[in-house]
Design a protein around this motif. Sequence first.
Motif, PDB file in Angstrom:
ATOM      1  N   GLY A 148       7.398  30.092  -1.367  1.00  0.00           N
ATOM      2  CA  GLY A 148       7.636  29.828   0.043  1.00  0.00           C
ATOM      3  C   GLY A 148       6.850  30.709   0.985  1.00  0.00           C
ATOM      4  O   GLY A 148       6.676  30.378   2.165  1.00  0.00           O
ATOM      5  N   LYS A 151       2.005  29.637   3.098  1.00  0.00           N
ATOM      6  CA  LYS A 151       2.038  28.484   4.000  1.00  0.00           C
ATOM      7  C   LYS A 151       0.694  27.748   3.921  1.00  0.00           C
ATOM      8  O   LYS A 151      -0.342  28.291   4.284  1.00  0.00           O
ATOM      9  N   ASN A 180       5.238  25.415   0.426  1.00  0.00           N
ATOM     10  CA  ASN A 180       5.537  25.440   1.856  1.00  0.00           C
ATOM     11  C   ASN A 180       4.356  24.821   2.605  1.00  0.00           C
ATOM     12  O   ASN A 180       3.428  25.512   3.015  1.00  0.00           O
TER      13      ASN A 180
END
Length: 319
Positions: A148, A151, A180
Amino acid sequence: MRRDAFLRSLAALAAAGVLPLSARANANLKMMIPANPGGGWDSTGRALGKALQDAGVASSVNFDNKGGAAGAIGLAQFVNASKGDPNALMVMGAVMLGGIITGKPPVSLSQATPLARLTSEYNVFVLPASSPLKTMKDVIEQLKKDPGSVKWGGGSRGATEHIAAAMIAREVGVDPAKINYVAFRGGGEAVAAILGGNVTIGGSGYSEFAEYIKAGKMRPIGVTSEKRLPGIDVPTLKEQGVNVVIGNWRGVYGAPGITPEQRKALTDMVVKATKSKAWAEALEKNGWTPALMAGADFEKFVDDEFASLRAIMVKSGMI
Protein backbone atom coordinates in the motif's frame (compact mmCIF):
# COMPACT_ATOMS: atom_id res chain seq x y z
CA MET A 1 -27.01 11.86 -67.64
CA ARG A 2 -28.10 15.47 -67.98
CA ARG A 3 -26.04 17.99 -66.00
CA ASP A 4 -28.96 19.05 -63.79
CA ALA A 5 -29.80 15.41 -63.00
CA PHE A 6 -26.13 14.74 -62.17
CA LEU A 7 -25.99 17.72 -59.81
CA ARG A 8 -29.18 16.59 -58.07
CA SER A 9 -27.66 13.12 -57.62
CA LEU A 10 -24.48 14.63 -56.23
CA ALA A 11 -26.47 16.77 -53.80
CA ALA A 12 -28.41 13.72 -52.63
CA LEU A 13 -25.20 11.80 -52.03
CA ALA A 14 -23.73 14.73 -50.13
CA ALA A 15 -26.79 14.92 -47.90
CA ALA A 16 -26.46 11.21 -47.18
CA GLY A 17 -22.76 11.57 -46.44
CA VAL A 18 -21.75 8.91 -48.96
CA LEU A 19 -19.83 10.96 -51.49
CA PRO A 20 -16.62 9.39 -52.70
CA LEU A 21 -13.48 10.51 -50.90
CA SER A 22 -12.48 13.02 -53.58
CA ALA A 23 -15.84 14.78 -53.28
CA ARG A 24 -15.80 15.01 -49.47
CA ALA A 25 -12.74 17.23 -49.16
CA ASN A 26 -14.91 19.92 -47.59
CA ALA A 27 -16.11 17.67 -44.76
CA ASN A 28 -16.51 19.33 -41.38
CA LEU A 29 -15.57 16.57 -38.96
CA LYS A 30 -16.23 16.20 -35.23
CA MET A 31 -13.67 14.38 -33.08
CA MET A 32 -14.63 12.94 -29.70
CA ILE A 33 -11.56 12.66 -27.44
CA PRO A 34 -12.73 10.57 -24.44
CA ALA A 35 -10.08 11.96 -22.08
CA ASN A 36 -9.02 15.25 -20.56
CA PRO A 37 -6.46 17.40 -22.41
CA GLY A 38 -2.78 16.56 -22.17
CA GLY A 39 -2.69 12.79 -22.61
CA GLY A 40 -2.14 10.23 -25.35
CA TRP A 41 -5.68 10.20 -26.72
CA ASP A 42 -5.74 13.99 -26.80
CA SER A 43 -2.46 14.27 -28.71
CA THR A 44 -3.50 11.45 -31.05
CA GLY A 45 -6.88 12.98 -31.82
CA ARG A 46 -5.48 16.44 -32.47
CA ALA A 47 -2.64 15.05 -34.59
CA LEU A 48 -5.15 13.05 -36.64
CA GLY A 49 -7.35 16.13 -37.05
CA LYS A 50 -4.40 18.13 -38.38
CA ALA A 51 -3.44 15.26 -40.71
CA LEU A 52 -6.98 15.00 -42.10
CA GLN A 53 -6.82 18.66 -43.04
CA ASP A 54 -3.25 18.40 -44.31
CA ALA A 55 -4.30 15.49 -46.54
CA GLY A 56 -7.09 17.62 -48.00
CA VAL A 57 -9.92 15.33 -46.91
CA ALA A 58 -11.43 17.66 -44.28
CA SER A 59 -11.88 21.41 -44.22
CA SER A 60 -12.25 21.54 -40.43
CA VAL A 61 -12.13 19.29 -37.36
CA ASN A 62 -13.81 20.25 -34.10
CA PHE A 63 -12.66 18.53 -30.90
CA ASP A 64 -14.65 17.59 -27.82
CA ASN A 65 -12.78 16.35 -24.72
CA LYS A 66 -14.84 14.26 -22.31
CA GLY A 67 -12.66 12.43 -19.79
CA GLY A 68 -13.38 9.77 -17.20
CA ALA A 69 -13.91 6.04 -16.66
CA ALA A 70 -11.22 4.94 -19.14
CA GLY A 71 -13.07 6.70 -21.94
CA ALA A 72 -16.49 5.24 -21.12
CA ILE A 73 -18.03 8.66 -20.43
CA GLY A 74 -16.89 10.00 -23.80
CA LEU A 75 -17.95 6.75 -25.46
CA ALA A 76 -21.46 7.06 -24.01
CA GLN A 77 -21.80 10.61 -25.28
CA PHE A 78 -20.47 9.59 -28.69
CA VAL A 79 -22.82 6.62 -29.00
CA ASN A 80 -25.90 8.54 -27.85
CA ALA A 81 -25.32 11.83 -29.67
CA SER A 82 -23.73 10.77 -32.97
CA LYS A 83 -25.99 8.03 -34.30
CA GLY A 84 -25.90 7.95 -38.08
CA ASP A 85 -23.49 10.91 -38.30
CA PRO A 86 -21.01 10.26 -41.14
CA ASN A 87 -18.77 13.13 -39.98
CA ALA A 88 -18.21 11.95 -36.38
CA LEU A 89 -15.00 10.29 -35.19
CA MET A 90 -13.81 9.03 -31.80
CA VAL A 91 -10.29 8.25 -30.63
CA MET A 92 -9.96 5.04 -28.62
CA GLY A 93 -7.50 2.29 -27.79
CA ALA A 94 -6.36 -0.49 -25.49
CA VAL A 95 -7.09 1.63 -22.41
CA MET A 96 -10.77 1.82 -23.32
CA LEU A 97 -10.97 -1.95 -23.68
CA GLY A 98 -9.44 -2.47 -20.24
CA GLY A 99 -11.79 0.08 -18.71
CA ILE A 100 -14.83 -1.58 -20.25
CA ILE A 101 -13.73 -4.96 -18.90
CA THR A 102 -13.27 -3.65 -15.35
CA GLY A 103 -16.01 -1.01 -15.27
CA LYS A 104 -18.76 -2.72 -17.29
CA PRO A 105 -20.32 0.58 -18.49
CA PRO A 106 -23.90 0.68 -19.83
CA VAL A 107 -22.66 1.44 -23.34
CA SER A 108 -20.64 -0.94 -25.50
CA LEU A 109 -17.84 -0.21 -27.94
CA SER A 110 -19.58 -2.58 -30.34
CA GLN A 111 -22.31 0.05 -30.73
CA ALA A 112 -19.84 2.30 -32.58
CA THR A 113 -18.15 1.58 -35.92
CA PRO A 114 -14.50 0.45 -36.08
CA LEU A 115 -12.42 2.30 -38.68
CA ALA A 116 -8.68 1.92 -38.13
CA ARG A 117 -5.83 1.30 -35.71
CA LEU A 118 -3.31 4.12 -35.92
CA THR A 119 -0.32 3.65 -33.62
CA SER A 120 1.25 1.35 -31.07
CA GLU A 121 3.63 2.03 -28.23
CA TYR A 122 4.79 0.53 -24.95
CA ASN A 123 4.48 1.89 -21.45
CA VAL A 124 7.37 3.32 -19.50
CA PHE A 125 7.47 3.52 -15.70
CA VAL A 126 9.08 6.60 -14.18
CA LEU A 127 10.03 7.97 -10.78
CA PRO A 128 9.95 11.65 -9.78
CA ALA A 129 13.50 13.02 -10.01
CA SER A 130 13.44 13.71 -6.25
CA SER A 131 12.41 10.16 -5.31
CA PRO A 132 14.62 8.31 -2.83
CA LEU A 133 13.95 5.21 -4.94
CA LYS A 134 16.28 4.89 -7.92
CA THR A 135 15.41 1.67 -9.76
CA MET A 136 12.58 -0.77 -10.43
CA LYS A 137 14.36 -3.09 -7.99
CA ASP A 138 13.93 -0.44 -5.27
CA VAL A 139 10.22 -0.12 -6.10
CA ILE A 140 9.73 -3.89 -5.97
CA GLU A 141 11.52 -4.18 -2.61
CA GLN A 142 9.25 -1.48 -1.20
CA LEU A 143 6.23 -3.17 -2.76
CA LYS A 144 7.10 -6.45 -1.05
CA LYS A 145 7.54 -4.77 2.33
CA ASP A 146 4.34 -2.71 2.20
CA PRO A 147 2.23 -2.91 -1.00
CA GLY A 148 0.00 0.00 0.00
CA SER A 149 2.94 2.36 0.46
CA VAL A 150 3.73 2.29 -3.26
CA LYS A 151 1.32 4.62 -5.07
CA TRP A 152 1.13 3.79 -8.78
CA GLY A 153 -0.08 6.75 -10.86
CA GLY A 154 -1.52 6.40 -14.34
CA GLY A 155 -4.59 6.51 -16.53
CA SER A 156 -8.05 5.22 -15.71
CA ARG A 157 -8.60 1.88 -13.98
CA GLY A 158 -8.04 -0.84 -16.56
CA ALA A 159 -5.42 1.21 -18.44
CA THR A 160 -2.44 -0.75 -19.73
CA GLU A 161 -0.20 0.78 -17.03
CA HIS A 162 -2.70 -0.39 -14.39
CA ILE A 163 -2.66 -3.90 -15.86
CA ALA A 164 1.14 -3.80 -16.01
CA ALA A 165 1.34 -2.80 -12.32
CA ALA A 166 -0.89 -5.75 -11.40
CA MET A 167 1.24 -8.06 -13.56
CA ILE A 168 4.42 -6.82 -11.85
CA ALA A 169 2.91 -7.43 -8.41
CA ARG A 170 1.88 -10.94 -9.34
CA GLU A 171 5.30 -11.72 -10.83
CA VAL A 172 7.12 -10.69 -7.62
CA GLY A 173 4.75 -12.53 -5.29
CA VAL A 174 2.53 -9.65 -4.15
CA ASP A 175 -1.25 -9.92 -4.17
CA PRO A 176 -2.36 -7.68 -7.11
CA ALA A 177 -5.48 -6.76 -5.14
CA LYS A 178 -3.23 -4.92 -2.66
CA ILE A 179 -1.60 -2.55 -5.13
CA ASN A 180 -2.35 1.12 -4.49
CA TYR A 181 -3.28 2.39 -7.95
CA VAL A 182 -4.23 6.06 -8.36
CA ALA A 183 -6.22 6.65 -11.56
CA PHE A 184 -6.26 10.01 -13.34
CA ARG A 185 -8.71 11.30 -15.93
CA GLY A 186 -6.01 12.51 -18.30
CA GLY A 187 -2.29 12.46 -18.98
CA GLY A 188 -1.85 16.03 -17.80
CA GLU A 189 -3.15 15.19 -14.33
CA ALA A 190 -0.90 12.14 -14.09
CA VAL A 191 2.16 14.14 -15.13
CA ALA A 192 1.42 16.81 -12.51
CA ALA A 193 1.07 14.14 -9.80
CA ILE A 194 4.40 12.56 -10.72
CA LEU A 195 6.27 15.86 -10.94
CA GLY A 196 4.77 16.89 -7.60
CA GLY A 197 5.81 13.66 -5.91
CA ASN A 198 2.19 12.81 -5.13
CA VAL A 199 2.63 9.26 -6.43
CA THR A 200 5.57 6.90 -5.95
CA ILE A 201 5.80 5.72 -9.55
CA GLY A 202 4.03 6.69 -12.76
CA GLY A 203 3.26 4.80 -15.92
CA SER A 204 2.19 5.80 -19.43
CA GLY A 205 3.24 5.75 -23.06
CA TYR A 206 6.78 7.03 -23.52
CA SER A 207 5.59 9.96 -25.65
CA GLU A 208 3.66 11.42 -22.70
CA PHE A 209 6.75 11.51 -20.46
CA ALA A 210 9.51 12.10 -23.04
CA GLU A 211 10.01 15.84 -22.50
CA TYR A 212 10.17 15.42 -18.71
CA ILE A 213 12.60 12.52 -18.98
CA LYS A 214 14.85 14.55 -21.30
CA ALA A 215 14.66 17.51 -18.89
CA GLY A 216 15.71 15.31 -15.96
CA LYS A 217 12.41 15.79 -14.12
CA MET A 218 11.47 12.10 -14.34
CA ARG A 219 13.69 9.04 -14.07
CA PRO A 220 12.67 6.15 -16.38
CA ILE A 221 13.18 2.75 -14.75
CA GLY A 222 11.54 0.23 -17.06
CA VAL A 223 9.58 -0.30 -20.28
CA THR A 224 6.96 -2.98 -20.95
CA SER A 225 8.36 -3.99 -24.34
CA GLU A 226 9.97 -7.30 -25.31
CA LYS A 227 13.19 -5.52 -26.32
CA ARG A 228 14.62 -2.09 -25.58
CA LEU A 229 12.95 0.66 -27.59
CA PRO A 230 15.03 2.24 -30.38
CA GLY A 231 16.83 5.38 -29.27
CA ILE A 232 15.59 5.07 -25.68
CA ASP A 233 18.12 3.83 -23.14
CA VAL A 234 15.66 2.31 -20.68
CA PRO A 235 15.87 -1.35 -19.62
CA THR A 236 12.88 -3.61 -20.20
CA LEU A 237 11.13 -5.20 -17.24
CA LYS A 238 12.11 -8.59 -18.63
CA GLU A 239 15.84 -7.86 -18.51
CA GLN A 240 15.34 -6.82 -14.88
CA GLY A 241 13.90 -10.24 -14.08
CA VAL A 242 10.23 -9.26 -14.19
CA ASN A 243 8.47 -11.20 -16.95
CA VAL A 244 5.95 -8.54 -17.97
CA VAL A 245 5.32 -7.49 -21.58
CA ILE A 246 2.25 -5.47 -22.56
CA GLY A 247 1.67 -3.00 -25.38
CA ASN A 248 -0.60 -0.05 -25.90
CA TRP A 249 -2.28 1.02 -29.15
CA ARG A 250 -4.67 3.72 -30.32
CA GLY A 251 -7.29 3.80 -33.04
CA VAL A 252 -10.34 5.61 -34.33
CA TYR A 253 -14.03 4.71 -34.58
CA GLY A 254 -16.99 6.14 -36.46
CA ALA A 255 -20.51 6.73 -35.20
CA PRO A 256 -23.15 4.03 -34.67
CA GLY A 257 -25.54 3.36 -37.52
CA ILE A 258 -23.54 4.71 -40.44
CA THR A 259 -23.86 2.89 -43.76
CA PRO A 260 -21.16 0.63 -45.22
CA GLU A 261 -20.49 3.34 -47.83
CA GLN A 262 -20.09 6.00 -45.15
CA ARG A 263 -17.80 3.71 -43.15
CA LYS A 264 -15.61 3.12 -46.22
CA ALA A 265 -15.47 6.86 -46.97
CA LEU A 266 -14.37 7.65 -43.39
CA THR A 267 -11.84 4.82 -43.38
CA ASP A 268 -10.38 6.02 -46.67
CA MET A 269 -10.10 9.52 -45.22
CA VAL A 270 -8.24 8.25 -42.15
CA VAL A 271 -5.91 6.09 -44.25
CA LYS A 272 -5.11 9.05 -46.52
CA ALA A 273 -4.45 11.20 -43.44
CA THR A 274 -1.84 8.70 -42.19
CA LYS A 275 0.09 9.27 -45.43
CA SER A 276 0.30 13.03 -44.91
CA LYS A 277 3.35 15.05 -43.92
CA ALA A 278 1.56 16.25 -40.77
CA TRP A 279 1.04 12.67 -39.59
CA ALA A 280 4.66 11.71 -40.29
CA GLU A 281 5.75 14.69 -38.21
CA ALA A 282 3.43 13.66 -35.36
CA LEU A 283 4.84 10.11 -35.37
CA GLU A 284 8.40 11.42 -35.15
CA LYS A 285 7.64 14.07 -32.53
CA ASN A 286 5.78 11.67 -30.21
CA GLY A 287 7.84 8.55 -30.81
CA TRP A 288 4.76 6.63 -31.96
CA THR A 289 5.13 3.44 -33.97
CA PRO A 290 2.86 3.46 -37.05
CA ALA A 291 0.50 0.49 -36.85
CA LEU A 292 -2.16 1.12 -39.49
CA MET A 293 -4.86 -1.55 -39.69
CA ALA A 294 -8.28 -0.92 -41.20
CA GLY A 295 -11.59 -2.53 -42.08
CA ALA A 296 -12.46 -6.09 -41.10
CA ASP A 297 -8.88 -6.77 -39.93
CA PHE A 298 -9.14 -3.98 -37.36
CA GLU A 299 -12.58 -5.15 -36.21
CA LYS A 300 -11.23 -8.67 -35.61
CA PHE A 301 -8.15 -7.24 -33.89
CA VAL A 302 -10.34 -5.38 -31.37
CA ASP A 303 -12.33 -8.54 -30.62
CA ASP A 304 -9.10 -10.50 -30.09
CA GLU A 305 -7.69 -7.73 -27.87
CA PHE A 306 -10.78 -7.85 -25.66
CA ALA A 307 -10.25 -11.58 -25.13
CA SER A 308 -6.49 -11.22 -24.57
CA LEU A 309 -6.76 -8.34 -22.07
CA ARG A 310 -9.53 -10.11 -20.17
CA ALA A 311 -7.36 -13.21 -19.85
CA ILE A 312 -4.37 -11.15 -18.63
CA MET A 313 -6.54 -9.30 -16.10
CA VAL A 314 -8.01 -12.54 -14.76
CA LYS A 315 -4.54 -14.04 -14.44
CA SER A 316 -3.28 -10.90 -12.69
CA GLY A 317 -6.12 -10.93 -10.17
CA MET A 318 -7.76 -7.74 -11.40
CA ILE A 319 -11.10 -9.41 -12.18
